[in-house]
Design a protein around this motif. Structure first.
Motif, PDB file in Angstrom:
ATOM      1  N   ASN A   1      -3.744   3.558  11.228  1.00  0.00           N
ATOM      2  CA  ASN A   1      -2.464   2.415  10.782  1.00  0.00           C
ATOM      3  C   ASN A   1      -1.175   2.213  11.604  1.00  0.00           C
ATOM      4  O   ASN A   1      -0.640   3.461  11.342  1.00  0.00           O
ATOM      5  CB  ASN A   1      -2.416   2.418   9.863  1.00  0.00           C
ATOM      6  N   ALA A   2      -0.754   1.693  11.859  1.00  0.00           N
ATOM      7  CA  ALA A   2       0.757   1.218  11.935  1.00  0.00           C
ATOM      8  C   ALA A   2       1.888   0.623  11.112  1.00  0.00           C
ATOM      9  O   ALA A   2       2.769   0.602  10.811  1.00  0.00           O
ATOM     10  CB  ALA A   2       0.616   0.235  13.281  1.00  0.00           C
ATOM     11  N   ASP A   3       0.945   0.765   9.929  1.00  0.00           N
ATOM     12  CA  ASP A   3       2.153  -0.059   8.751  1.00  0.00           C
ATOM     13  C   ASP A   3       1.309   0.098   7.650  1.00  0.00           C
ATOM     14  O   ASP A   3      -0.002   0.249   7.760  1.00  0.00           O
ATOM     15  CB  ASP A   3       2.248  -1.284   9.063  1.00  0.00           C
ATOM     16  N   TYR A   4       1.957   0.142   6.600  1.00  0.00           N
ATOM     17  CA  TYR A   4       1.086  -0.602   5.117  1.00  0.00           C
ATOM     18  C   TYR A   4       1.562  -1.126   4.278  1.00  0.00           C
ATOM     19  O   TYR A   4       2.993  -1.192   4.284  1.00  0.00           O
ATOM     20  CB  TYR A   4       0.171   0.466   4.296  1.00  0.00           C
ATOM     21  N   THR A   5       1.565  -2.638   3.584  1.00  0.00           N
ATOM     22  CA  THR A   5       2.405  -3.231   2.669  1.00  0.00           C
ATOM     23  C   THR A   5       1.754  -3.143   0.815  1.00  0.00           C
ATOM     24  O   THR A   5       0.709  -2.927   0.604  1.00  0.00           O
ATOM     25  CB  THR A   5       2.528  -5.091   3.293  1.00  0.00           C
ATOM     26  N   LEU A   6       2.841  -2.359   0.269  1.00  0.00           N
ATOM     27  CA  LEU A   6       1.587  -2.237  -1.009  1.00  0.00           C
ATOM     28  C   LEU A   6       2.691  -3.484  -1.495  1.00  0.00           C
ATOM     29  O   LEU A   6       3.774  -3.650  -1.537  1.00  0.00           O
ATOM     30  CB  LEU A   6       2.403  -0.994  -1.548  1.00  0.00           C
ATOM     31  N   THR A   7       1.673  -4.072  -3.212  1.00  0.00           N
ATOM     32  CA  THR A   7       2.470  -4.896  -3.887  1.00  0.00           C
ATOM     33  C   THR A   7       1.758  -4.624  -4.985  1.00  0.00           C
ATOM     34  O   THR A   7       0.910  -3.765  -5.466  1.00  0.00           O
ATOM     35  CB  THR A   7       1.637  -6.257  -3.333  1.00  0.00           C
ATOM     36  N   LEU A   8       3.103  -5.100  -5.893  1.00  0.00           N
ATOM     37  CA  LEU A   8       2.631  -3.990  -7.577  1.00  0.00           C
ATOM     38  C   LEU A   8       3.036  -5.277  -8.353  1.00  0.00           C
ATOM     39  O   LEU A   8       4.061  -5.673  -8.694  1.00  0.00           O
ATOM     40  CB  LEU A   8       3.457  -3.027  -6.869  1.00  0.00           C
TER      41      LEU A   8
ATOM     42  N   CYS B   1      -3.082  -3.290  -1.616  1.00  0.00           N
ATOM     43  CA  CYS B   1      -2.411  -2.023   0.229  1.00  0.00           C
ATOM     44  C   CYS B   1      -3.463  -2.790   1.164  1.00  0.00           C
ATOM     45  O   CYS B   1      -3.704  -2.258   1.122  1.00  0.00           O
ATOM     46  CB  CYS B   1      -2.130  -0.577   0.170  1.00  0.00           C
ATOM     47  N   VAL B   2      -2.277  -3.556   1.559  1.00  0.00           N
ATOM     48  CA  VAL B   2      -2.367  -4.191   3.191  1.00  0.00           C
ATOM     49  C   VAL B   2      -2.446  -3.188   4.792  1.00  0.00           C
ATOM     50  O   VAL B   2      -1.359  -3.267   4.500  1.00  0.00           O
ATOM     51  CB  VAL B   2      -2.861  -5.821   3.842  1.00  0.00           C
ATOM     52  N   VAL B   3      -3.064  -3.105   5.301  1.00  0.00           N
ATOM     53  CA  VAL B   3      -2.925  -1.625   6.388  1.00  0.00           C
ATOM     54  C   VAL B   3      -3.260  -2.583   7.722  1.00  0.00           C
ATOM     55  O   VAL B   3      -3.965  -3.655   7.636  1.00  0.00           O
ATOM     56  CB  VAL B   3      -3.314  -0.745   6.462  1.00  0.00           C
ATOM     57  N   THR B   4      -2.382  -2.918   8.597  1.00  0.00           N
ATOM     58  CA  THR B   4      -2.867  -2.811  10.245  1.00  0.00           C
ATOM     59  C   THR B   4      -3.115  -1.755  10.717  1.00  0.00           C
ATOM     60  O   THR B   4      -2.415  -0.922  10.628  1.00  0.00           O
ATOM     61  CB  THR B   4      -2.090  -3.442  10.917  1.00  0.00           C
ATOM     62  N   ALA B   5      -4.649  -1.946  11.719  1.00  0.00           N
ATOM     63  CA  ALA B   5      -4.576  -0.256  12.355  1.00  0.00           C
ATOM     64  C   ALA B   5      -5.109  -0.611  13.755  1.00  0.00           C
ATOM     65  O   ALA B   5      -5.508  -1.419  13.934  1.00  0.00           O
ATOM     66  CB  ALA B   5      -5.075   0.449  11.702  1.00  0.00           C
TER      67      ALA B   5
END
Length: 260
Positions: A198-205, A244-248
């Motif tokens: 993965n190059a990133d991750y976005t966590l939403t809570l 959580c969403v990731v790009t890879a």
């Protein structure tokens, strides 16, 4: 248990167990997200403001060397606060993060047309098993509800066993940030192992986790031409609390599955 980092003269010096699974001389990316969350929370947390999003960009791998984290305020309003963090070593910037804090208020009445249901995986009632098949042993408790490479949604329970910095207690927000990195191996795993990094991750809570156990469940994967996006739902023992969403990017070294 010893901490992953020791703070010395403004730098965060990694311990040997801070390494990741890709290389014995590489910091684990999940720790960088945890450090960013810690720095932003330490400086900008306020009563009534909720950490609603954390995006962590991991655009450069880092050797096992001291790390610095610098934060900056982007926007401070009545109902929103936006802050950034830059993560660096002596070799330069290795990552960045951005957090959004939203003002809590009265919950609207009525029912939603859809609410993410709780999963049917009960919390573990015994210590995690030791897997002697893999070269890298995770420095945290890991219970695999599903096996790597098994068809269908992946599920795990995780629990931190080490402080992040010195003897500081882990906050719920930092725990969530550390667990969120599991979105990549779960959502991007294939029957031949993990062949995306993965190059990133976005966590939403919607809320913070209520306890130390955090469950991660695959709820989406798409990939084409060596680029992937994955999604997981984050749970605690009371139910789901975020996504959580990731790009890879396709990576030739497989971890887990049949090539481990």
């Amino acid at each position: 248990m010893s901490a992953f980092f020791t703070q010395k003269q403004g730098e965060l010096v990694p311990a040997p167990h801070a390494r990741g699974p890709w290389s014995s001389d590489m910091l684990h990316g999940r720790l960088l997200g945890g450090l960013a969350a810690r720095a932003i929370e330490t400086r900008y947390a306020q009563p009534g403001l909720h950490f609603a999003r954390l995006t962590v960009d991991l655009f450069r791998s880092s050797p096992m060397m001291p790390v610095t984290v610098e934060t900056s305020m982007i926007r401070s309003g009545r109902r929103i606060l936006v802050a950034d963090a830059i993560i660096s070593t002596e070799q330069g910037v290795i990552g960045r993060a951005g957090a959004v804090l939203l003002r809590q208020g009265e919950q609207p009445g009525g029912e939603q047309t859809f609410v993410t249901p709780a999963w049917d995986s009960p919390p573990p009632d015994a210590p995690p098993p030791v897997d002697g098949r893999v070269a890298w042993s995770p420095p945290f408790d890991l219970w695999r509800v599903t096996e790597w490479g098994e068809p269908g949604p992946g599920r795990v329970w995780v629990r931190e066993t080490h402080p992040l910095v010195d003897e500081e207690p882990l906050t719920p927000f930092v725990r969530a940030a550390l667990a969120a990195d599991f979105a990549s191996p779960l959502s991007n795993a294939g029957v031949e192992g993990l062949q995306f990094i993965n190059a990133d991750y976005t966590l939403t809570l919607a809320r913070l986790p209520a306890d130390e156990l955090i469950g991660v469940e695959t709820t989406g994967h798409l990939s084409a031409d060596g680029v992937a996006t994955g999604q997981v739902t984050m749970h605690d023992t009371t139910g789901p609390f975020g996504f959580c969403v990731v790009t890879a990017l396709a990576n030739p070294v497989a971890i887990g599955g049949r090539r481990s």
